[in-house]
Design an enzyme around this catalytic site. Structure first.
Site, PDB file in Angstrom:
ATOM      1  N   HIS A   1       2.271   7.125   2.365  1.00 16.62           N
ATOM      2  CA  HIS A   1       1.591   8.329   2.382  1.00 16.62           C
ATOM      3  C   HIS A   1       2.442   9.506   3.579  1.00 16.62           C
ATOM      4  O   HIS A   1       3.199   8.961   4.323  1.00 16.62           O
ATOM      5  CB  HIS A   1       0.193   8.559   2.609  1.00 16.62           C
ATOM      6  CG  HIS A   1      -0.335   8.179   4.123  1.00 16.62           C
ATOM      7  ND1 HIS A   1      -0.461   9.056   4.831  1.00 16.62           N
ATOM      8  CD2 HIS A   1      -0.515   6.636   4.551  1.00 16.62           C
ATOM      9  CE1 HIS A   1      -0.964   8.365   6.099  1.00 16.62           C
ATOM     10  NE2 HIS A   1      -0.898   7.166   5.772  1.00 16.62           N
TER      11      HIS A   1
ATOM     12  N   HIS B   1       2.780   8.536   6.950  1.00 17.38           N
ATOM     13  CA  HIS B   1       3.960   7.746   7.236  1.00 17.38           C
ATOM     14  C   HIS B   1       5.351   8.377   7.179  1.00 17.38           C
ATOM     15  O   HIS B   1       6.105   8.338   8.081  1.00 17.38           O
ATOM     16  CB  HIS B   1       3.881   6.656   6.356  1.00 17.38           C
ATOM     17  CG  HIS B   1       2.956   5.684   6.629  1.00 17.38           C
ATOM     18  ND1 HIS B   1       2.025   5.471   5.688  1.00 17.38           N
ATOM     19  CD2 HIS B   1       2.745   4.595   7.601  1.00 17.38           C
ATOM     20  CE1 HIS B   1       1.305   4.517   6.112  1.00 17.38           C
ATOM     21  NE2 HIS B   1       1.530   3.989   6.992  1.00 17.38           N
TER      22      HIS B   1
ATOM     23  N   LYS C   1       0.866  -1.168  -0.070  1.00 19.18           N
ATOM     24  CA  LYS C   1      -0.154   0.022   0.136  1.00 19.18           C
ATOM     25  C   LYS C   1       0.834   1.241  -0.018  1.00 19.18           C
ATOM     26  O   LYS C   1       1.957   1.123   0.231  1.00 19.18           O
ATOM     27  CB  LYS C   1      -0.975   0.107   1.305  1.00 19.18           C
ATOM     28  CG  LYS C   1      -1.630  -1.388   1.416  1.00 19.18           C
ATOM     29  CD  LYS C   1      -2.992  -0.835   1.010  1.00 19.18           C
ATOM     30  CE  LYS C   1      -4.074  -2.561   1.184  1.00 19.18           C
ATOM     31  NZ  LYS C   1      -5.094  -2.306   2.144  1.00 19.18           N
TER      32      LYS C   1
END
Ligand SMILES: *[C@@H]1O[C@H](CO)[C@@H](O)[C@H](O)[C@H]1NC(C)=O
Length: 672
Positions: free
Chosen positions: A209, A212, A206
């Site tokens: 973003h 993170h 995933k």
């Protein structure tokens, strides 16, 4: 119910998938033994050099015929020169006023500008009854025995301003910085204690973003800071590495995967596969039901995607994983291991090295059961329509009710976090555990900490959530999908473009690619660290890569300029340490030394507020002051003695800038 996540993505235009799944419960396995060994090895070197310098300040005082003033309990006069002076002032004020020493010590502040003294005390803060501070400041300043430490005690309204003996400060500070080098600023406040810092925590396959990214660099800083305070730090990355997304990935890989691509670029390739298989499920489901497609198949309500045959295959695959089917686990393990290998390289670019890559995959089922049983035993749970809830309003109105088990018996995020925390305490016996997670998770963290407290765990008070706000507008040229790697690549390219604009200078840079990478990373990190953590900010490529204003490139430039000054001179380190600092008579030198002197206190302040901005603000102040000195304190073309004293001051400044930058997680460049 999919509300609780380590980092929640703000759905924005450039993230095609609004998903960012949870990273959950896991056992802690040391995956990479050699990293572990390296960590301890480094640690030993550090403690060694620290013991060496323990009496450095006392020794230096002795050479000058002085001894350490009586230390106040809270002070660290062998590490922080300001404390030597504060102890002296405390002692004298105690003699004069008979006020309690720790009250006096606490009342000593550092004013913003040197004109108001090195240290200032507001007399009302001494809590002495029945005095007129205005009058007493006069009287006490006169009675103050300045000795060799203080050059002036100046009454000013209800304050007394103290000015340090400049020549003594120069002697102590410049030498101390040059001797201690990277250890200048270290304060042994946490020696013998262990802190766990959990940060970054991306989800395999995933996007990585902005949340993170912030968790990664703030967590990196917090870990470094705790080490600077003498703590033993365990860095944990808590991967989202379990769940239906792996079923989807396995099914998708059979259809769309390429072994070659997987070996070359596992993170991006797995994501590509994920996007494709996710689309299949969405289309199949929406065709069958006539409903609009769900955003993400792994996170969606099972009812909405059950019509898809791909989804059914994925579900079955994940079931096999949960049942411990070795052939399924083998596939999953490969995806996970390859991803972690790649993560290790990417984090290294940010000077981050984890002690443990954990992940929800190592689910300690028994810990979850243990947690659920404890909820019941402590009478915390009540059942509502088959679901289990904990009513936290009894303890704190704001905490509401927390769902801990769904009606179908599946445990939730919160329960997993509880199980995991118990496991970690058993493994590490930590003195503190810090979670670096976005502020959207404030309530979750409060609930989770409260539950542990109510379960009777004494260590629950040692859990801390370090939160942060959001980043807006972080998109790259390639568009909507962002991984840390892509962000760093993009930054490097942008930085390279900025550097090329100055063609003459660019031609002189030996390794432009490397410099662009390091300066680019500084740009991203300084932009992030500039304001208080909790504030949101806008990601602005042009502003952050500029050499003007308070930016990462500006900081790098300041460091490289000082490095080049030292490189160009033939004065040895030994000469610098033994320079005659009485030759530094200019006010800008006084200002600069005073700022260097404050560094250990800045570290202490950062340890109270966990704010990278405290360090960043300090570094910019330091850079501004040193740049004001360049026009006045020349080194080139000066008599050797004068040049030596000035260069020693610049060398000490460079060291402190270096220490601050590395504490933040940056790599200072020597040339650019
Ligand atoms: C200041 O400190 C120096 C030692 O560095 C000492 O020689 C000098 O006497 C002190 N000055 C005063 C005014 O006490």
């Amino acid at each position: 119910m999919q509300i609780l996540k380590r980092t929640v993505s703000k759905p924005s235009a450039f993230f095609s998938l609004n998903l960012i799944k949870v990273s959950l419960t896991n056992l802690l396995i040391p995956l990479y033994r050699h990293h572990h060994c390296y960590y301890h090895h480094q640690h030993n070197i550090k403690s060694f050099s620290r013991t060496m310098s323990v009496s450095a300040i006392s020794d230096e005082l002795k050479k000058l015929g002085l001894s350490q003033p009586d230390p106040v309990k809270e002070s660290l006069p062998e590490y922080n020169i300001v404390d030597v002076f504060k102890n002296y002032i405390t002692d004298e004020l105690h003699r004069i006023t008979e006020a309690d020493k720790s009250i006096i010590f606490d009342a000593l502040d550092t004013p913003k500008v040197l004109d108001q003294g090195d240290i200032i005390v507001a007399l009302p803060r001494l809590r002495i009854k029945g005095i007129k501070p205005n009058e007493k400041s006069q009287e006490w300043a006169e009675q103050f025995n300045k000795g060799k430490f203080i050059s002036e005690a100046r009454p000013q309204g209800v304050f007394i301003q103290f000015f340090f003996n400049r020549s003594l400060v120069y002697d102590l500070v410049i030498k101390d910085v040059l001797k201690r080098k990277t250890e200048y600023g270290y304060l042994p406040l946490g020696v013998g204690k262990k802190a766990i810092v959990e940060f970054s925590s991306p989800n395999i396959a995933k996007p990585f973003h902005a949340g993170h990214l912030r968790s990664t660099i703030i967590g990196g800083f917090i870990s470094n800071l705790y080490e600077k305070l003498g703590w033993e730090v365990v860095r944990i990355n808590y991967l989202g590495d379990w769940g239906k997304q792996f079923g989807l990935l396995a099914v998708g890989f059979e259809k769309y995967g390429s072994e070659e691509q997987l070996a070359k670029d596992p993170i991006n390739h797995l994501f590509e596969v994920y996007v494709k298989v996710n689309n299949d499920v969405r289309e199949e489901a929406s065709e069958a039901t006539g409903e609009p497609a769900v955003a993400d198949a792994a996170d969606a309500d099972e009812k909405k995607v059950q019509a898809s045959s791909t989804n059914e295959k994925a579900r079955q695959f994940f079931r096999r994983m949960e049942d411990g089917d070795e052939s399924a686990l083998k596939i999953w393990r490969r995806f996970r291991d390859l991803s972690i290998d790649k993560y290790i390289d990417t984090y290294a670019r940010l000077n981050i090295k984890y002690d443990y890559y954990s992940g929800e995959s190592q689910v300690p089922q028994e810990k979850m059961k243990e947690a659920t049983k404890l909820f019941e035993d402590k009478g915390l749970v009540h059942v509502d329509r088959g679901a289990k809830l904990i009513d936290l309003t009894k303890f704190n109105k704001k905490l509401g009710k927390a769902l801990v088990e769904k009606s179908d018996g599946t445990s939730l995020y919160l329960t997993r976090d509880v199980g995991e925390a118990i496991k970690r305490y058993e493994t590490y016996k930590f003195d503190k555990m810090i979670y670096v997670i976005a502020s959207q998770q404030d309530l979750h963290c409060q609930q989770f900490f409260e539950i542990l407290k109510q379960m009777g765990f004494e260590w629950a008070k040692n859990l801390e959530h370090i939160n942060f706000g959001m980043v807006q507008g972080m998109s790259t040229r390639k568009g909507n999908v962002v991984f840390l790697d892509n962000i760093l690549q993009e930054t490097k390219e942008k930085m390279h473009d900025v550097m090329k604009k100055n063609a003459d200078k660019y031609a002189q840079i030996e390794e432009p690619d490397k410099i662009a990478e390091l300066v680019g990373i500084s740009a991203v990190m300084i932009q992030d660290f500039q304001s208080k953590r909790i504030l949101n900010y806008e990601f602005k490529w042009d502003r952050m890569t500029s050499f003007e204003g308070d930016t990462g490139p500006y900081l790098q430039y300041a460091h490289s300029r000082l490095s080049s000054m030292q490189r160009k001179s033939d004065i040895s380190e030994e000469e610098l340490e033994n320079a005659n600092f009485d030759l530094l008579t200019e006010p800008c030198a006084a200002n600069l030394v005073r700022t260097l002197l404050q560094y250990p206190d800045i570290i202490r302040r950062a340890s109270h507020n966990n704010e990278p901005s405290t360090i960043v603000t300090y570094l910019f102040t330091l850079c501004h002051i040193v740049s004001q000195c360049y026009d006045i304190l020349w080194v080139a073309g000066q008599e050797r003695e004068v040049a030596t004293a000035r260069l020693a001051l610049y060398a000490a400044t460079k060291q402190v800038i270096y220490n601050g930058m590395t504490l933040l997680g940056l790599t200072p460049v020597e040339r650019m």
